[in-house]
Design a protein around this motif. Structure first.
Motif, mmCIF file in Angstrom:
data_model
loop_
_atom_site.group_PDB
_atom_site.id
_atom_site.type_symbol
_atom_site.label_atom_id
_atom_site.label_comp_id
_atom_site.label_asym_id
_atom_site.label_seq_id
_atom_site.Cartn_x
_atom_site.Cartn_y
_atom_site.Cartn_z
ATOM 1 N N CYS A 275 -19.447 -7.950 -13.057
ATOM 2 C CA CYS A 275 -18.795 -7.542 -11.826
ATOM 3 C C CYS A 275 -19.141 -6.113 -11.451
ATOM 4 N N SER A 276 -19.000 -5.785 -10.201
ATOM 5 C CA SER A 276 -19.387 -4.467 -9.699
ATOM 6 C C SER A 276 -18.208 -3.778 -9.055
ATOM 7 N N GLY B 286 -21.120 -3.912 -4.240
ATOM 8 C CA GLY B 286 -21.320 -5.320 -3.956
ATOM 9 C C GLY B 286 -22.569 -5.584 -3.168
ATOM 10 N N ARG C 46 -19.319 -12.205 -11.354
ATOM 11 C CA ARG C 46 -20.209 -11.878 -10.228
ATOM 12 C C ARG C 46 -21.683 -11.820 -10.614
ATOM 13 N N GLY D 93 -26.940 -5.178 -4.448
ATOM 14 C CA GLY D 93 -25.891 -4.811 -5.385
ATOM 15 C C GLY D 93 -26.389 -3.971 -6.545
ATOM 16 N N ALA E 94 -18.615 -9.102 -3.615
ATOM 17 C CA ALA E 94 -17.294 -8.750 -4.161
ATOM 18 C C ALA E 94 -16.200 -9.520 -3.455
ATOM 19 N N HIS F 299 -19.509 -4.063 -15.218
ATOM 20 C CA HIS F 299 -19.689 -5.502 -15.002
ATOM 21 C C HIS F 299 -20.244 -6.210 -16.206
ATOM 22 N N ALA G 66 -21.918 -14.153 -15.338
ATOM 23 C CA ALA G 66 -21.736 -13.109 -14.358
ATOM 24 C C ALA G 66 -21.251 -11.792 -14.886
ATOM 25 N N ARG H 39 -25.047 -13.328 -11.802
ATOM 26 C CA ARG H 39 -25.699 -14.624 -11.925
ATOM 27 C C ARG H 39 -27.060 -14.458 -12.591
ATOM 28 N N SER I 258 -18.651 -10.488 -16.232
ATOM 29 C CA SER I 258 -17.660 -11.051 -15.308
ATOM 30 C C SER I 258 -18.362 -12.009 -14.353
ATOM 31 N N LEU J 99 -26.151 -10.445 -8.087
ATOM 32 C CA LEU J 99 -24.700 -10.241 -8.002
ATOM 33 C C LEU J 99 -24.124 -11.039 -6.839
ATOM 34 N N LEU J 100 -23.034 -11.726 -7.103
ATOM 35 C CA LEU J 100 -22.296 -12.344 -6.009
ATOM 36 C C LEU J 100 -21.560 -11.271 -5.208
#
Length: 534
Positions: free
Chosen positions: A24-25, A29, A511, A36, A534, A249, A22, A513, A509, A531-532
């Motif tokens: 991150c953002s 999100g 988030r 995202g 946030a 991210h 992952a 995938r 990070s 992105l998952l």
């Protein structure tokens, strides 16, 4: 030894599996119905955004999201369809036919056709790309019997050729924007129109490059992100801080210090993906300007090799990430690697004896030679290793001055102005010697202005003959023998000193995938990343 199919994933705290790698953002999100925006920490700034005519890694990292290739490659390095749905090679090895995907359009709505492939190969890859100049030399003719068919007619077999036809290596550009115009000055190079899952939107110099989802992408699922932003940072420390706070991210060992890579591998909520494959491996090299009289004696070059402690460089500049290499055909390409070639053990006493024999005696201050050294600004490990080499050379009477600058300055200084004594850089070493290595040793690749070509100006007819024979040899055993002979020859001539072979480490990070499990990894088109929330 690096193996093409291996993927080591170091996951902090045991909280992530391979399916859940992952990044991150910050404020981008996908929790409110959007897909995202992936923000990538980036440095140095690329010289251009189209890699059809350059092997620069920063350019490839961006442009591969904008342009698809004829093929792509899975984790085992096997070709898979992309803009070509299928292909056939003639039994005699003298033609390769590609059937193109119907209905593909450029980002400006124009149809993608065989004419674009023919133009790109004949007018760009063979003329401006440092690897393409030798890679596509056997292609004597490109036929386009219809808009969806391309036939490459070869003067000799080229068993490696399919491996050169992915987007990072051989980007197809739109003929309707380039034909009849100067390729290098064409504004489309910095505002590219591609066929890939993301469209170029904006490049604010020194700040960011923004790409947005291509709604007309040919793949039914399209891209899994709304946008990708490459955010440009001035140094590795700033990049690490931004990753830690969630401002970005994803980043890589090219933008982070390797000490920070190791730290993130042990930090909960982050993953480190070690991209070890013949496609991803890079070789750090120390290269001489053979136009300089002091470097024309091979004993001087051999003395430098004995004066450099590669094990020290691996421990201190590369933080243990990588492998000491002696041969230009690295262990990342095991089918052709010769472990016996080019071995110069660390031995300052032998270095001094060789310099004495070459007539480079110390002056009253103990200095035998003064040189200017230019490490490429493409990773902190190059500068750290240059500083270590400076100290090591001082012990044998060589005074080195290190010069630094931005990436564009480095390229112009080395390959256009030729204003240098020695250089260091990282360059792709695979997936085949005809693609990754030949460009640096082939005398026909001595071409002013072509970056990452034969910058040493090495010219040995015997090396040229071995390279030409290996390039067109279909028998694997005979091809290996040719490359072993080449490695032994250049191991004695030593226009370049191989240092460290390393892979790219990608830090993400939790988030992000579906980071691509392909041979390209970072240089994949990122169509499948999600992105998952946030």
């Amino acid at each position: 030894m690096f193996v093409a199919s291996r993927r080591d994933v170091l996951v902090a705290g045991g909280v992530l599996g391979l399916a859940g790698l992952a990044g991150c953002s910050s404020g981008s999100g996908s929790g409110s119905g959007g897909r995202g925006t992936l923000v990538i920490g980036f440095n140095p700034e690329p010289p251009t955004l189209t890699s059809a005519g350059t092997t620069a890694g920063p350019t490839q990292a961006v442009s591969t999201k904008i342009f698809d290739g004829l093929v792509t490659f899975d984790a085992q390095g096997k070709p898979q369809p992309q803009l070509a749905t299928r292909w056939e090679q003639a039994k005699d090895g003298l033609s390769l036919t590609f059937h193109l995907r119907p209905g593909v359009t450029w980002h400006d709505g124009k149809p993608f056709t065989s004419a674009d492939v023919a133009y790109s190969l004949q007018e760009v890859w063979k003329k401006y790309h440092s690897r393409g100049r030798s890679t596509f030399l056997p292609v004597r003719q490109v036929e386009t019997p219809d808009p969806q068919t391309v036939v490459l007619r070869l003067s000799t077999p080229a068993p490696y050729l399919i491996s050169a036809l992915g987007s990072p290596e051989s980007q197809i550009v739109p003929a309707h924007l380039y034909a009849g115009k100067d390729f290098l000055s064409n504004p489309a190079g910095n505002a590219p129109i591609g066929t890939g899952p993301f469209k170029f939107v904006e490049w604010r110099r020194g700040e960011f490059i923004r790409l947005e989802r291509n709604p007309d992408y040919w793949a039914p699922a399209g891209a899994g992100l709304d946008a990708i932003v490459f955010k440009i940072y001035s140094d590795a420390a700033a990049t690490a801080a931004a990753l830690e706070t969630g401002e970005i991210h994803l980043s890589t060992s090219g933008q982070l210090s390797l000490d920070d890579v190791r730290r993130f591998s042990q930090k909960p909520g982050f993953a480190v993906i070690d991209q070890q494959s013949a496609f991803a491996a890079t070789l750090a090299t120390f290269e001489f300007n053979l136009d300089k009289p002091e470097f024309r004696d091979p004993r001087v070059r051999q003395a430098f090799a004995h004066a450099i402690d590669k094990d020290f460089l691996l421990r201190n500049a590369w933080s243990g990430y990588g492998k000491v290499e002696d041969s230009p055909v690295t262990s990342a390409v095991p089918d052709f690697y010769d472990s016996r070639s080019g071995h110069y053990p660390y031995d300052p006493g032998k270095a001094i004896a060789l310099l004495d024999a070459a007539g480079l005696k110390p002056d009253a201050r103990g200095v035998r030679l003064r040189i200017r050294h230019d490490p490429a600004p493409t990773g902190g490990q190059l500068l750290k290793s240059a500083e270590a080499i400076r100290d090591q050379l001082r012990r044998v009477g060589v005074e080195m001055t290190i010069r630094t600058g931005d990436f564009a300055t480095f390229i112009k200084r080395i390959y256009t102005d030729r204003d240098f004594d020695t250089i260091q850089y990282l360059a792709g070493a695979g997936p085949d010697p005809a693609i990754g290595i030949q460009r640096f040793y082939w005398s026909h690749n001595i071409e002013r202005g072509v970056a990452f070509s034969n910058g040493a100006h090495y010219d040995n007819p015997q090396a040229d003959a071995l390279l030409a024979k290996a390039q067109s040899e279909n028998d694997p055993a005979a091809r290996r023998a040719d490359y072993v002979g080449f490695q032994q020859l250049v191991g004695r001539d030593l226009p370049r000193i191989p240092l460290i072979c390393s892979a790219v480490q990608v830090v993400t990070s939790a988030r992000v995938r579906n980071f691509p499990r392909t041979a390209y990894g970072l240089y994949d088109n990122f169509a499948g990343i999600t992105l998952l929330p946030a």
